[in-house]
Design a protein around this motif. Structure first.
Motif, PDB file in Angstrom:
ATOM      1  N   LEU A 175       8.670  13.758  -1.114  1.00 48.27           N
ATOM      2  CA  LEU A 175       7.712  12.947  -0.372  1.00 48.27           C
ATOM      3  C   LEU A 175       6.702  12.305  -1.309  1.00 48.27           C
ATOM      4  O   LEU A 175       6.379  11.108  -1.188  1.00 48.27           O
ATOM      5  N   HIS A 179       5.962   8.421  -1.859  1.00 47.27           N
ATOM      6  CA  HIS A 179       4.633   7.858  -1.681  1.00 47.27           C
ATOM      7  C   HIS A 179       4.183   7.116  -2.928  1.00 47.27           C
ATOM      8  O   HIS A 179       3.580   6.042  -2.845  1.00 47.27           O
ATOM      9  N   LEU A 182       5.996   3.859  -2.913  1.00 46.05           N
ATOM     10  CA  LEU A 182       5.490   2.953  -1.881  1.00 46.05           C
ATOM     11  C   LEU A 182       4.141   2.368  -2.291  1.00 46.05           C
ATOM     12  O   LEU A 182       3.943   1.149  -2.254  1.00 46.05           O
ATOM     13  N   LEU A 183       3.237   3.252  -2.660  1.00 45.60           N
ATOM     14  CA  LEU A 183       1.869   2.802  -2.892  1.00 45.60           C
ATOM     15  C   LEU A 183       1.744   1.963  -4.151  1.00 45.60           C
ATOM     16  O   LEU A 183       1.008   0.971  -4.188  1.00 45.60           O
ATOM     17  N   THR A 210      -4.820   0.269  -7.738  1.00 42.73           N
ATOM     18  CA  THR A 210      -5.246   0.764  -6.431  1.00 42.73           C
ATOM     19  C   THR A 210      -4.245   1.766  -5.875  1.00 42.73           C
ATOM     20  O   THR A 210      -4.624   2.818  -5.334  1.00 42.73           O
ATOM     21  N   THR A 214      -4.943   5.618  -4.989  1.00 40.90           N
ATOM     22  CA  THR A 214      -4.698   6.167  -3.653  1.00 40.90           C
ATOM     23  C   THR A 214      -3.772   7.370  -3.717  1.00 40.90           C
ATOM     24  O   THR A 214      -3.987   8.386  -3.048  1.00 40.90           O
ATOM     25  N   ARG A 217      -5.636  10.256  -4.670  1.00 43.66           N
ATOM     26  CA  ARG A 217      -6.461  10.790  -3.586  1.00 43.66           C
ATOM     27  C   ARG A 217      -5.617  11.735  -2.732  1.00 43.66           C
ATOM     28  O   ARG A 217      -6.131  12.714  -2.174  1.00 43.66           O
ATOM     29  N   LEU A 218      -4.336  11.441  -2.642  1.00 40.23           N
ATOM     30  CA  LEU A 218      -3.464  12.297  -1.835  1.00 40.23           C
ATOM     31  C   LEU A 218      -3.012  13.536  -2.596  1.00 40.23           C
ATOM     32  O   LEU A 218      -2.912  14.622  -2.036  1.00 40.23           O
ATOM     33  N   TYR A 219      -2.722  13.343  -3.868  1.00 40.40           N
ATOM     34  CA  TYR A 219      -2.055  14.418  -4.597  1.00 40.40           C
ATOM     35  C   TYR A 219      -2.826  14.892  -5.825  1.00 40.40           C
ATOM     36  O   TYR A 219      -2.317  15.702  -6.591  1.00 40.40           O
TER      37      TYR A 219
END
Lengths: 225, 225
Positions: A175, A179, A182-183, A210, A214, A217-219
């Motif tokens: 995942l 991500h 994607l990001l 960016t 991001t 920030r998630l991981y």
DNA sequence: ACAGGTAAACTACACCGTGCAGTGCAACAG
DNA sequence: CTGTTGCACTGCACGGTGTAGTTTACCTGT
């Protein structure tokens, strides 16, 4: 089936496979990749490919039974070479981490803006998407396996290692890899119509930066912003 | 297919343009969309479109000067009708929020799995991506504007409103919209080769749910996980 | 209201030109 | 002897046109 088989072992004493032989085939696939990428399967003409390869049309039909077989060969070969390139990029930027965000950004940037030599490939990918309904499923499957999925697995694996080292906070590495892609990368791809349009380098930089931010920030470790 | 623009009531002193005959044009564009979507611009033959539309080939050239003009018409009309659909979906799921995550998930799900009638359209989009290099830039521009960008703006706007109501924590609404689209929708698109392959509904559900959950980790109020 | 007129829209079909996949073959090179 | 080349050639599919004849929708005259 079209992998890099080619036993090419002609004869015992007869000596090695003529050197110029395999190169012809390669110049054909290279040219074919360029033309297919630019024009798509249907629009591309075998004559154009022959011209681009500096080879007679007859020679093409000497190596490939079909325009379609040629296309399939080009597909898998191209996917393979890009997967190799991808592994290199990954290794170059993520083998040794000094500053995580910095390194991830550099990696994403390299991924999102492949060298000219691979531009053909991504145009080819767009053709695959469009032609998917007219391509034998096993061909698509083979392409996905040697291409995108292989790249994914590598990234996923490496992210897992980074998590083990405490640099990331990840439990589902697949995942996380998705991500990241994607990001950091897909956002660029979509903005540029998947490479069909030019995008100013500054914008690419900005989007990737960016995206990586991001992602962290998630991981990021400790759940910090 | 777009809005209900044809009342079909032959009420007043009739119209200049004959009524029943003008609708031929629509059956042509509808058929053209189907065939172009399935086969792509080059592979699609005007004869096939004529057959699909139940119309003589000559009639097509009566309404459109060119195969290419037909393609362009189909493009913009299709983009418009999908934009309308998208606005409806957005409105249906996000006008009244009862449970944010639930509503966002339902919205993403609807977005990621458009009804059969629009399947053609997304195949068409894949064709655009592939043909981008052979399409006049102004056509691409027009398509992007009436299609994807319009959808984006709506989502961005609505997310801004939700932020104002304190339901989300967003400062860059455009970025948030992009992230929503990437996490909840693009992830599905890529997995299904942009609609070219079937994906089990359960997987779609799972991906969208995860995507929305991740989105809320980024933009949920109070920065909660 | 209905018969008939009119022109626009449509159809069927033949037709042209072209471009292209794929083949056959004779001559040629290492 | 194997691979390559150039070229002519077949067959076909397709974009687009021309045309002669038919249908359709609307407009009249009575």
């Amino acid at each position: 089936m079209p992998a890099a088989q080619e036993p090419t072992d002609r004869g015992p004493a007869a000596g090695r496979p003529r050197r110029g032989l395999a190169e012809k085939r390669q110049s054909i696939t290279r040219a074919a990749r360029t033309v297919f990428a630019r024009d798509g399967f249907t629009r591309a003409s075998v004559d154009a490919i022959a011209a681009e390869a500096g080879v007679s049309k007859r020679t093409i039909y000497n190596h490939f039974t079909d325009k379609e077989e040629l296309f399939r060969s080009v597909l898998i070969e191209s996917a393979g070479s890009v997967a190799t390139w991808h592994r290199e990029v990954l290794s170059r930027h993520l083998d040794k981490i000094t500053d995580l965000e910095r390194d991830l950004t550099a990696f994403g940037l390299a991924w999102a803006s492949p060298p000219r030599e691979f531009a053909d490939h991504f145009a080819l990918v767009r053709q695959i998407h469009a032609e998917a309904g007219h391509l034998p499923p096993d061909v698509i499957e083979a392409w996905q396996e040697t291409g995108p999925r292989a790249a994914f697995r590598q990234l996923s694996h490496r992210l897992g290692e980074l998590a083990d080292e405490g640099l990331l906070d990840v439990d589902d590495t697949d995942l996380a890899a998705r991500h990241f892609a994607l990001l950091a990368v897909s956002d660029v791809s979509q903005g540029s119509l998947f490479g069909a349009l030019e995008m100013p380098e500054s914008e690419v930089n900005s989007i990737v930066a960016t995206g990586v931010h991001t992602f962290l920030r998630l991981y990021g470790p400790g759940g910090t912003a």
